[in-house]
Design an enzyme around this catalytic site. Structure first.
Site, PDB file in Angstrom:
ATOM      1  N   SER A  63      35.889  63.911  15.459  1.00 44.60           N
ATOM      2  CA  SER A  63      36.882  62.927  15.051  1.00 44.60           C
ATOM      3  C   SER A  63      37.285  63.201  13.619  1.00 44.60           C
ATOM      4  CB  SER A  63      36.313  61.508  15.169  1.00 44.60           C
ATOM      5  OG  SER A  63      37.163  60.570  14.523  1.00 44.60           O
ATOM      6  N   TYR A  78      29.608  55.302  13.591  1.00 41.14           N
ATOM      7  CA  TYR A  78      30.400  56.380  14.187  1.00 41.14           C
ATOM      8  C   TYR A  78      30.767  57.428  13.136  1.00 41.14           C
ATOM      9  CZ  TYR A  78      34.055  58.550  17.050  1.00 41.14           C
ATOM     10  OH  TYR A  78      34.828  59.436  17.766  1.00 41.14           O
TER      11      TYR A  78
END
Length: 302
Positions: free
Chosen positions: A175, A188
């Site tokens: 990501s 995350y």
């Protein structure tokens, strides 16, 4: 001064110029694409979200066999049936990548039932979606175990055989938050930053290993269930990516042996800005990028 170091300093500008020119040539000339018709592809978190689209895209581009790993049998079964109906052999196995022994056990079962995996796609991930002080300790550990440590176990399970065969590719669906964190997803962002370092080290380590490569994909906000809580300040300028687009670009990057893929291309600007701007400017970038809030305890592609 040591004459060796003097020589290296003199050569450095020429080496940088060579790298730039080689990069320009690679951009202008179409790369030689890998033929994946003989490959067995394993996708973690392959039952839904980006993983589901990755499976469909690999099948579309001619992969020999597909293997889906995940924790939800219904999603895996539905996706596998869809792939089979399209004409590609597809298998699924229930596997929690956070469980090291389960990974090794299921990897053995894959080799015995399906064959040697030659493309491993580490896609499984979860997000807790809370601030540090509001996060449960077990939830934080779960994010790190699935998003980061799971890649250690899957790579250790399949990479040795790839090295023996001199044929393999390790893929990580990471990501952009690995490079520029946002509030509200501290678990995350941390796990993805660790995952990025893992892949960077792995990629460099594979440079001297013939036939085996790695690709890291860093997409921006993607319109999947996992990031329904993502709020971007200027959505018209930075609309969410479609999962099928991320899947198509990922398979193209694998076939062209591209080590790093940022989606969309404008994310390169973020990387440059972060490297040269002071903290005050970075804070403005974070405000521009957005925040994340998640009503559910966990969301993910597992």
């Amino acid at each position: 001064m040591d004459w060796r170091w003097t020589g290296l300093l003199v050569l450095l500008p020429f080496q940088l110029l060579y790298c730039i020119l080689r990069g320009v040539v690679c951009l202008l000339l179409p790369p030689r694409l890998r033929d994946i018709s003989g490959d067995i592809v394993l996708i973690t978190g392959g039952g839904r979200g980006i993983g589901r689209h990755l499976a469909k895209e690999f099948a579309k581009q001619g992969a020999r066999k597909l293997i889906l790993w995940g924790r939800t049998e219904k999603c895996l079964k539905d996706t596998a049936e869809e792939i089979r109906m399209a004409g590609t052999e597809c298998h699924y196995f229930i596997c929690d990548v956070a469980n090291r022994e389960e990974v090794y056990q299921q990897a053995k079962a894959v080799r015995e039932k399906v064959g040697d995996v030659t493309i491993l796609v580490n896609n499984a991930a979860v997000v807790h979606g809370k601030s540090l002080m509001n996060s449960d300790d077990d939830a934080l550990l779960k994010s790190q175990h699935i998003n980061t440590m799971g890649q250690f176990w899957t790579t250790k399970a399949f990479l040795p055989r790839m090295l023996e065969l001199q044929n393999g590719h390790i893929v990580c669906l990471n990501s952009i938050l690995a490079l520029s964190a946002i509030p509200g997803a501290i678990d995350y962002c941390t796990s993805k930053a660790s995952s990025f370092a893992f892949m960077e080290s792995l990629t460099l380590g594979l440079l001297d290993c013939p036939g085996v490569s790695a690709t890291t994909v860093l997409p921006f906000h993607t319109s999947t269930e996992m990031f329904q809580g993502m709020r971007v300040r200027f959505p018209s300028l930075f609309p969410p990516l479609k999962p099928e687009t991320v899947a198509r670009k990922t398979v193209e990057a694998v076939r062209s042996n591209q080590a790093l893929l940022l989606l969309p291309w404008t994310m390169h600007i973020l990387v440059v800005l972060k490297s040269i701007l002071p903290l005050a400017a970075l804070q403005e970038i974070h405000k521009f990028s957005g925040t994340y809030t998640c009503m559910n305890t966990f969301k993910g592609r597992t």
